[in-house]
Design a protein around this motif. Structure first.
Motif, short mmCIF file in Angstrom:
data_model
loop_
_atom_site.label_atom_id
_atom_site.label_comp_id
_atom_site.label_asym_id
_atom_site.label_seq_id
_atom_site.Cartn_x
_atom_site.Cartn_y
_atom_site.Cartn_z
N GLU A 8 1.34 11.78 -12.91
CA GLU A 8 2.34 11.11 -12.09
C GLU A 8 3.70 11.68 -12.46
OE1 GLU A 8 1.94 6.97 -12.96
OE2 GLU A 8 0.24 6.72 -11.61
N PHE A 95 2.94 5.63 3.79
CA PHE A 95 2.26 6.75 3.15
C PHE A 95 1.43 7.52 4.18
CE2 PHE A 95 -1.29 8.65 0.87
CZ PHE A 95 -0.65 9.26 -0.19
N ILE A 105 5.82 9.76 1.71
CA ILE A 105 5.70 8.57 0.89
C ILE A 105 6.75 7.55 1.33
CG2 ILE A 105 4.70 9.80 -1.07
CD1 ILE A 105 7.43 9.77 -2.41
N GLU A 109 9.28 4.35 -3.14
CA GLU A 109 8.50 4.99 -4.22
C GLU A 109 9.43 5.67 -5.21
OE1 GLU A 109 5.16 5.34 -5.13
OE2 GLU A 109 4.85 3.70 -3.73
N HIS A 110 8.96 5.72 -6.46
CA HIS A 110 9.75 6.37 -7.51
C HIS A 110 8.97 7.43 -8.27
CE1 HIS A 110 7.66 3.04 -9.47
NE2 HIS A 110 7.72 3.77 -10.57
N LYS A 111 7.70 7.67 -7.87
CA LYS A 111 6.88 8.69 -8.53
C LYS A 111 5.88 9.26 -7.52
CE LYS A 111 3.83 5.16 -10.29
NZ LYS A 111 3.39 4.42 -11.41
N VAL A 112 5.37 10.44 -7.84
CA VAL A 112 4.38 11.10 -7.00
C VAL A 112 3.16 11.42 -7.86
CG1 VAL A 112 3.87 13.12 -5.58
CG2 VAL A 112 6.15 12.13 -5.53
N GLN A 113 1.98 11.05 -7.38
CA GLN A 113 0.72 11.36 -8.06
C GLN A 113 0.24 12.72 -7.53
OE1 GLN A 113 -1.74 11.84 -10.26
NE2 GLN A 113 -1.86 9.64 -10.55
#
Length: 177
Positions: A8, A95, A105, A109-113
């Motif tokens: 992440e 999404f 996204i 959102e604050h993160k990318v997987q």
């Protein structure tokens, strides 16, 4: 999915510009995806993130080796892997990962997987036909190779083949110019 937390990438606290992340991919990573084609894996993934005001640009590079079985002899060997992938992340209402190169996204959102993209890049970087390098240079000695050599059809040289004289006359016309 607990193993994938290291994949992440939080982007909220990062300044605009280029950022680099390193990931080590091993057997546990592929077990999470239930992928059993590799005997073992030792790969390094470098992720370059370019943060811009309206989007994120990811560039993934993978290098290392995976241990696979040869398709001809079933002997295990280390196969070198090199690959790259580009991904653009945009922000939208919901999404959406329908496009292979663009991920949308939600705004909050604050993160990318990125684990799924890394997995796909590695799997697509492996050749479909996996042949032990010892087969090409002749250094691999295996019972299976000896049996294949023994059962290989032999070429028959028959010089006593008779031809129709009419065809011989026609062949002369091709050379008479």
């Amino acid at each position: 999915m607990k193993n994938l937390r290291t994949f992440e990438i939080p982007f909220v606290g990062l300044k605009q510009g280029t950022h680099q992340f390193e990931h080590h991919v091993d057997d546990a990573f592929f077990e999470t995806f239930e992928y059993a084609e590799f005997n073992s894996a030792d790969l390094q993934v470098t992720t370059m993130l370019e943060k811009k005001s309206t989007l994120l640009e990811f560039g993934f590079q993978v290098s290392g080796t995976v241990n696979v079985n040869c398709d001809l002899t079933n002997e295990p060997f280390d196969l070198p892997i090199e690959g790259s992938l580009k991904l653009i992340v945009k922000f939208g209402e919901e999404f959406n990962d329908e496009n292979d190169e663009i991920l949308i996204i939600p705004h909050g959102e604050h993160k990318v997987q990125v684990a799924q993209y890394i997995y796909e890049m590695i799997v697509l970087s492996t050749p479909t036909k996996r042949v032990h390098p010892g087969i090409a240079d002749g250094t691999l000695k295996s019972e299976l190779l000896e049996k294949l050599e023994e059962l290989q059809p032999k070429e028959v040289q028959d010089d006593t083949e008779e031809t129709d004289p009419r065809w011989d006359t026609l062949k002369k016309l091709l050379t008479d110019k």
